[in-house]
Design a protein around this motif. Structure first.
Motif, PDB file in Angstrom:
ATOM      1  N   TRP A   1       0.882  27.504  17.209  1.00  0.00           N
ATOM      2  CA  TRP A   1       1.133  27.865  15.816  1.00  0.00           C
ATOM      3  C   TRP A   1       0.242  27.020  14.908  1.00  0.00           C
ATOM      4  O   TRP A   1      -0.001  25.838  15.194  1.00  0.00           O
ATOM      5  CB  TRP A   1       2.593  27.609  15.460  1.00  0.00           C
TER       6      TRP A   1
ATOM      7  N   LEU B   1      10.075  37.767  10.705  1.00  0.00           N
ATOM      8  CA  LEU B   1       8.664  37.404  10.628  1.00  0.00           C
ATOM      9  C   LEU B   1       7.867  38.518   9.970  1.00  0.00           C
ATOM     10  O   LEU B   1       8.349  39.638   9.790  1.00  0.00           O
ATOM     11  CB  LEU B   1       8.108  37.136  12.033  1.00  0.00           C
TER      12      LEU B   1
ATOM     13  N   VAL C   1       5.160  33.340   9.600  1.00  0.00           N
ATOM     14  CA  VAL C   1       6.321  32.910   8.820  1.00  0.00           C
ATOM     15  C   VAL C   1       5.858  32.793   7.370  1.00  0.00           C
ATOM     16  O   VAL C   1       4.821  32.187   7.090  1.00  0.00           O
ATOM     17  CB  VAL C   1       6.852  31.544   9.306  1.00  0.00           C
ATOM     18  N   ARG C   2       6.628  33.392   6.469  1.00  0.00           N
ATOM     19  CA  ARG C   2       6.321  33.247   5.051  1.00  0.00           C
ATOM     20  C   ARG C   2       7.005  31.967   4.549  1.00  0.00           C
ATOM     21  O   ARG C   2       8.226  31.915   4.404  1.00  0.00           O
ATOM     22  CB  ARG C   2       6.822  34.460   4.266  1.00  0.00           C
ATOM     23  N   CYS C   3       6.221  30.938   4.315  1.00  0.00           N
ATOM     24  CA  CYS C   3       6.743  29.658   3.869  1.00  0.00           C
ATOM     25  C   CYS C   3       6.795  29.645   2.343  1.00  0.00           C
ATOM     26  O   CYS C   3       5.769  29.763   1.678  1.00  0.00           O
ATOM     27  CB  CYS C   3       5.874  28.511   4.386  1.00  0.00           C
TER      28      CYS C   3
ATOM     29  N   TRP D   1       1.267  31.275   4.547  1.00  0.00           N
ATOM     30  CA  TRP D   1       1.524  32.073   5.741  1.00  0.00           C
ATOM     31  C   TRP D   1       1.202  31.247   6.972  1.00  0.00           C
ATOM     32  O   TRP D   1       0.063  30.847   7.186  1.00  0.00           O
ATOM     33  CB  TRP D   1       0.711  33.368   5.711  1.00  0.00           C
TER      34      TRP D   1
ATOM     35  N   LYS E   1      10.452  28.381   6.836  1.00  0.00           N
ATOM     36  CA  LYS E   1      10.485  29.274   5.676  1.00  0.00           C
ATOM     37  C   LYS E   1      10.665  28.512   4.367  1.00  0.00           C
ATOM     38  O   LYS E   1      10.291  29.000   3.308  1.00  0.00           O
ATOM     39  CB  LYS E   1      11.601  30.303   5.835  1.00  0.00           C
TER      40      LYS E   1
ATOM     41  N   GLN F   1      11.265  28.254  13.336  1.00  0.00           N
ATOM     42  CA  GLN F   1      10.773  29.317  12.460  1.00  0.00           C
ATOM     43  C   GLN F   1      11.642  29.445  11.217  1.00  0.00           C
ATOM     44  O   GLN F   1      11.146  29.640  10.103  1.00  0.00           O
ATOM     45  CB  GLN F   1      10.733  30.640  13.222  1.00  0.00           C
TER      46      GLN F   1
ATOM     47  N   GLU G   1       6.925  43.110   6.882  1.00  0.00           N
ATOM     48  CA  GLU G   1       8.054  42.299   7.330  1.00  0.00           C
ATOM     49  C   GLU G   1       8.833  43.006   8.429  1.00  0.00           C
ATOM     50  O   GLU G   1       9.142  44.193   8.335  1.00  0.00           O
ATOM     51  CB  GLU G   1       8.986  41.992   6.160  1.00  0.00           C
TER      52      GLU G   1
END
Length: 520
Positions: free
Chosen positions: A43, A14, A24-26, A35, A78, A74, A8
């Motif tokens: 993207w 990010l 991006v950690r969704c 991810w 998340k 972005q 991280e």
């Protein structure tokens, strides 16, 4: 990917890989983070059997606008569904086309672009693009970036984004291609869905079981397609059967909920799961609903690990065409879609008088008001016009429902001080007849007569009043309006006439019932 090799970056928020890719950690579903690759100009993410892409190069926005938008998006990625990536691309494409059509340049960012200019662009965007752009513009104005003006954002907030809630309108109007099925249509579909052919191949079997699950649970396709392979479970008694169904939309991340199903569907699922190829795919992808290839080939969905909604939709429609199901309403092949199955089930519940909050709970709507479309569909004019004889008379359509929805007043023996008349005019001379009185103490802003019968709790219907003449008046007015419409399918106004007619029938029925009780 599982993200174990990512580090991280606390400055950007990010996650980065050893080869300088950024993600991006969704946490849309906190238990299963996704991810999203935001490296470079394109993207992408693979989610629920579908690849979603946001290609900034194709959008052609200047860095003065694109860079602040990227930061904002972005942040949203998340916590929102990974499919939001594709939604943003489509909506920003609509913005780009609207800007070009209005000769608006963003090379210097959003600085200096007036509200009137944006209003011109607004008119050329589709509804969803308007909503997204407004929220993004407001966010940029709040952070003071890209030259967004907060006064413009304030004006933009008053602009209407959606022209018409199409889905709800189709429900209320019983759209022949997108609304609920009529009872005759659904009976034909249901019989075929429940019929197991010993010679049925794996493709048809999987599609049919998928349709049956949609019908019994009324869940969204994404929920049904996301069920784990062990989603079916049997109660210790051996007589009750359930499906563990994941949540959807804002409820994603919560534990799957168990929904009871019939023993017939449970047995159909078990028979389907005993098929060798089906069973192998279930174990491979850990999904209950899998859709194999007719030629035992690798399909695109197998690369992503789950049948996508679009693929399942095509299979369901192809299966219906193969069965040759002809609609009695249109004399054409039925358009079998998951949304129509949900509409049909929900409207049937409304027809049975199921309360709005219960419909909301079963359909898992975020708002109870979403169920109103199904309740209103009960009173729409198209469905009754299709399934009843034309000589039954106004108000008869709602003979089983008027006590729930329409007349809310009271039957009284005396007229009172504020009489209500039938608004009859013959050859320019008013010829009213008293049908009741108003029990409201203050001024009433509703239309007399029509609103009185149709749900006003202050209406005091006179027991000796000529309510049959009220019914005759409503029927004559309906005919007059129908003649004006040139004999076309009845409009929304026809529904209003039916509602008032149903209320008058209720008054007449209550008076007759009271008279019968007195004579006994």
């Amino acid at each position: 990917m599982d993200g174990t090799d990512l580090i991280e970056n606390f400055e950007t928020g990010l996650w980065e890989s050893a080869d300088d890719r950024r993600f991006v950690r969704c946490e849309f579903n906190p238990d299963v983070p996704v991810w999203i690759d935001v490296s470079g100009s394109s993207w992408s993410v693979s989610y629920a059997g579908t690849e979603y892409t946001l290609d900034w190069a194709k959008l052609g926005l200047s860095d003065a606008v694109a860079v602040p938008l990227q930061r904002a998006i972005q942040g949203r990625l998340k916590s929102r569904s990974p499919s939001y990536l594709g939604t943003v691309h489509n909506n920003l494409s609509s913005l780009r086309k609207a800007l070009d059509a209005n000769n608006v340049s963003l090379h210097s960012g959003l600085t200096g672009i007036t509200a009137s200019t944006w209003l011109g662009v607004w008119g050329r965007m589709h509804a969803h693009a308007r909503s997204l752009f407004r929220s993004l513009y407001t966010e940029l104005a709040g952070t003071g970036t890209a030259g967004a003006d907060f006064s413009v954002a304030t004006q933009m907030d008053s602009w209407r984004a959606k022209n018409d809630p199409q889905t709800l309108r189709r429900v209320m109007e019983w759209d022949a291609q997108a609304g609920a099925f009529t009872s005759m249509e659904w009976e034909l579909i249901r019989v075929v869905l429940n019929r197991a052919d010993p010679a049925e191949n794996d493709v048809d079997c999987a599609t049919r079981v998928y349709g049956r699950v949609l019908n019994e649970t009324l869940k969204r396709p994404m929920q049904v397609l996301s069920m784990k392979c062990d989603a079916l479970w049997i109660a210790p008694t051996g007589r009750e059967f359930f499906l563990r169904i994941p949540k959807a939309k804002g409820q994603v991340g919560e534990r799957p909920e168990s929904w009871q199903i019939t023993s017939e569907l449970a047995e159909a699922i078990r028979a389907y799961s005993r098929r060798p190829e089906i069973h192998a795919l279930q174990q491979r992808f850990d999904r209950l609903i899998v859709m194999p290839s007719a030629e035992n080939q690798e399909l695109n969905w197998m690369e992503h690990g789950q049948v996508p909604v679009g693929f399942a939709k095509e299979r369901l429609q192809d299966w219906a065409k193969k069965q040759g199901i002809i609609s009695p309403r249109t004399d054409k092949e039925v358009n079998l879609a998951s949304t129509r199955i949900r509409h049909t089930g929900a409207t049937a519940m409304a027809m049975q008088g199921v309360p709005r909050n219960e419909i909301q709970e079963i359909l898992e709507h975020d708002s109870p008001y979403s169920a109103d479309a199904y309740i209103q569909a009960v009173g729409s004019d198209l469905m009754p016009a299709l399934e009843r004889a034309t000589d039954r008379g106004v108000g008869q359509v709602f003979s089983e429902l008027h006590h729930i929805y329409f007349f809310k007043g009271a039957i009284v023996d005396r007229v009172g001080l504020r009489p209500i008349h039938i608004p009859v005019v013959v050859e320019g001379i008013a010829q009213p007849a008293v049908v009741g009185s108003c029990g409201k103490s203050g001024a009433c802003k509703k239309h007399p007569f029509w609103a009185c019968y149709n749900g006003c709790p202050m209406f005091l219907a006179w027991r000796e009043g000529p309510h049959e003449k009220s019914l005759e008046f409503v029927e004559s007015e309906l005919k007059r309006w129908s003649d004006v419409e040139g004999g076309k399918e009845r409009s929304k106004l026809g529904k209003d006439f039916d509602r008032v007619g149903a209320a008058i029938h209720e008054v007449i029925d209550q008076i007759k019932q009271a008279q019968e009780n007195r004579s006994e």
